[in-house]
Design an enzyme around this catalytic site. Structure first.
Site, PDB file in Angstrom:
ATOM      1  N   LYS A 149       0.876  -1.181   0.000  1.00 38.29           N
ATOM      2  CA  LYS A 149       0.000   0.000   0.000  1.00 38.29           C
ATOM      3  C   LYS A 149       0.910   1.227   0.000  1.00 38.29           C
ATOM      4  O   LYS A 149       1.118   1.878   1.031  1.00 38.29           O
ATOM      5  CB  LYS A 149      -0.931  -0.050   1.213  1.00 38.29           C
ATOM      6  CG  LYS A 149      -2.195   0.753   1.013  1.00 38.29           C
ATOM      7  CD  LYS A 149      -3.270   0.342   2.005  1.00 38.29           C
ATOM      8  CE  LYS A 149      -4.363   1.360   2.099  1.00 38.29           C
ATOM      9  NZ  LYS A 149      -5.137   1.554   0.876  1.00 38.29           N
ATOM     10  N   GLU A 182      -8.898  -5.868  -9.113  1.00 38.74           N
ATOM     11  CA  GLU A 182      -9.609  -5.166  -8.035  1.00 38.74           C
ATOM     12  C   GLU A 182     -10.076  -3.824  -8.587  1.00 38.74           C
ATOM     13  O   GLU A 182      -9.953  -3.570  -9.781  1.00 38.74           O
ATOM     14  CB  GLU A 182      -8.682  -4.972  -6.831  1.00 38.74           C
ATOM     15  CG  GLU A 182      -7.421  -4.168  -7.155  1.00 38.74           C
ATOM     16  CD  GLU A 182      -6.511  -3.913  -5.958  1.00 38.74           C
ATOM     17  OE1 GLU A 182      -6.972  -4.043  -4.812  1.00 38.74           O
ATOM     18  OE2 GLU A 182      -5.343  -3.565  -6.181  1.00 38.74           O
TER      19      GLU A 182
HETATM   20  N1  PXG Z   1      -7.745  -2.163  -3.126  1.00 37.30           N
HETATM   21  C1  PXG Z   1      -7.097  -0.991  -3.137  1.00 37.30           C
HETATM   22  C2  PXG Z   1      -6.258  -0.626  -4.292  1.00 37.30           C
HETATM   23  C3  PXG Z   1      -7.225  -0.109  -2.045  1.00 37.30           C
HETATM   24  O1  PXG Z   1      -6.567   1.057  -2.030  1.00 37.30           O
HETATM   25  C4  PXG Z   1      -8.720  -1.717  -0.991  1.00 37.30           C
HETATM   26  C5  PXG Z   1      -8.535  -2.536  -2.094  1.00 37.30           C
HETATM   27  C6  PXG Z   1      -9.560  -2.211   0.153  1.00 37.30           C
HETATM   28  O2  PXG Z   1      -8.726  -2.606   1.246  1.00 37.30           O
HETATM   29  P1  PXG Z   1      -9.207  -2.526   2.756  1.00 37.30           P
HETATM   30  O3  PXG Z   1      -8.030  -3.023   3.531  1.00 37.30           O
HETATM   31  O4  PXG Z   1      -9.542  -1.088   3.036  1.00 37.30           O
HETATM   32  O5  PXG Z   1     -10.380  -3.414   2.884  1.00 37.30           O
HETATM   33  C7  PXG Z   1      -8.062  -0.477  -0.953  1.00 37.30           C
HETATM   34  C8  PXG Z   1      -8.245   0.450   0.210  1.00 37.30           C
HETATM   35  C9  PXG Z   1     -10.721   5.868  -0.931  1.00 37.30           C
HETATM   36  C10 PXG Z   1      -9.511   5.123  -0.504  1.00 37.30           C
HETATM   37  O6  PXG Z   1     -10.732   7.094  -0.742  1.00 37.30           O
HETATM   38  C11 PXG Z   1      -9.491   3.740  -0.518  1.00 37.30           C
HETATM   39  C12 PXG Z   1      -8.325   3.068  -0.123  1.00 37.30           C
HETATM   40  C13 PXG Z   1      -7.239   3.779   0.226  1.00 37.30           C
HETATM   41  C14 PXG Z   1      -7.279   5.142   0.213  1.00 37.30           C
HETATM   42  C15 PXG Z   1      -8.415   5.836  -0.132  1.00 37.30           C
HETATM   43  O7  PXG Z   1     -11.653   5.261  -1.458  1.00 37.30           O
HETATM   44  N2  PXG Z   1      -8.276   1.747  -0.139  1.00 37.30           N
END
Ligand code: PXG
Length: 282
Positions: A149, A182
């Site tokens: 990340k 994804e």
């Molecule tokens: N895929 C990606 C590329 C992400 O960035 C997820 C999946 C979901 O992961 P979690 O651990 O949250 O279940 C993410 C998470 C937004 C935003 O504003 C979303 C994420 C990070 C930063 C901002 O929608 N993502």
């Protein structure tokens, strides 16, 4: 609003990062998006583990321990009187020279922002959301593993721009071999004949904490079989239900992909159960 910056709670105006920090110069660093519900931080250990895994994979030495960060997160929520909200934890590579060499940045920076969360509008959870399939593929694991990340989110941002320009909020991304990976900020699932499927980590995805929660806890509790499977766009078009998961989105149904209606065009019954189960659990 108070921001936690390198060990101190400071005002929003004081919360500044140097122009020489490689996070600014090169997008060099990593982050987590975390939620608090009813005064408790959801899956904090998993988020800290993923943060340290991201840091390790980019050879960034975390400036604080997991326990220190857990306390700092709680202190920041408290300083902002938040019991429910969104937490952004960031490690920056730190201040260095203008060259790429990360090892010339002696200490990593760290900050924590806590804020209210803007969810997707309620109607989207009730009626489902429309998405597009991005023309731009997800960056291959061999180049920059999406499991990291990292602060380098331009691949996702460019796909997000495709979505916004098409008038929707999310885009499904394929990997460079044409398999579904994804979305720009959410993991993806489909339901066919009562079974849930989601792309495996080998498709090149972020190992989502919400994805894991659905796979290991929610689906088993609801007795819905779930498995990882490589899938093509066509599998999604023919699915009974499609839904997305993420810390911000939680569990949200997809009603339309490009010009194709998914299932009945409403949020499917199993997705609705999962969304409800998610909210009950948190
Ligand atoms: N895929 C990606 C590329 C992400 O960035 C997820 C999946 C979901 O992961 P979690 O651990 O949250 O279940 C993410 C998470 C937004 C935003 O504003 C979303 C994420 C990070 C930063 C901002 O929608 N993502």
């Amino acid at each position: 609003m108070k921001i936690w910056l390198d060990g101190k709670l400071v005002s929003r105006e004081e919360a500044k990062v140097s122009v020489f920090d490689h996070a600014v110069l090169y997008g060099d660093g990593c982050f987590e998006g975390i939620r608090a519900y009813n005064g408790r931080v959801f899956k904090l250990r998993s988020h800290l583990d993923r943060m340290f895994d991201s840091a390790d994979r980019i050879r960034l030495k975390p400036p604080y321990s997991k326990d220190e960060l857990a306390s700092a997160i709680r202190a920041t929520l408290e300083a902002n009187n938040l019991t429910d909200g969104y937490i952004r934890l960031v490690f920056t590579r730190g201040v260095g020279t203008l060259g790429l060499n990360p090892f010339k940045c002696p200490t990593a920076g760290c900050f924590i922002i806590t804020d209210f969360i803007q969810l997707y509008p309620d109607e989207l959870y009730r009626d489902g959301m429309a998405v597009i399939t991005a023309k731009r593929p997800r960056i291959p694991m061999k180049c920059l593993d999406p499991a990291i990340k990292s602060l380098n989110y331009l691949n996702n941002i460019l796909a997000k721009i495709e979505a916004i320009e098409a008038g929707v909020l999310e885009a499904i991304m394929l990997n460079t071999d044409g398999w579904v990976s994804e979305c720009t900020g959410d993991n993806i699932f489909m339901i066919k004949d009562g079974r849930i499927y989601t792309p495996p980590t080998a498709a090149g995805i972020l190992h989502g904490i919400t994805r894991q929660f659905v796979m290991r806890e929610l689906a088993p509790a609801l007795k819905i079989p779930i498995e990882e499977k490589m899938m093509k766009l066509d599998d999604l078009f023919k699915a009974d239900e499609v839904f997305l998961t993420g810390t911000a989105a939680e569990v949200i149904g997809v009603s339309k992909m490009d010009d194709t209606t998914i299932g009945s065009g409403m949020v499917g019954p199993l997705t609705a159960k999962l969304t409800e189960a998610f909210r009950e659990r948190v």
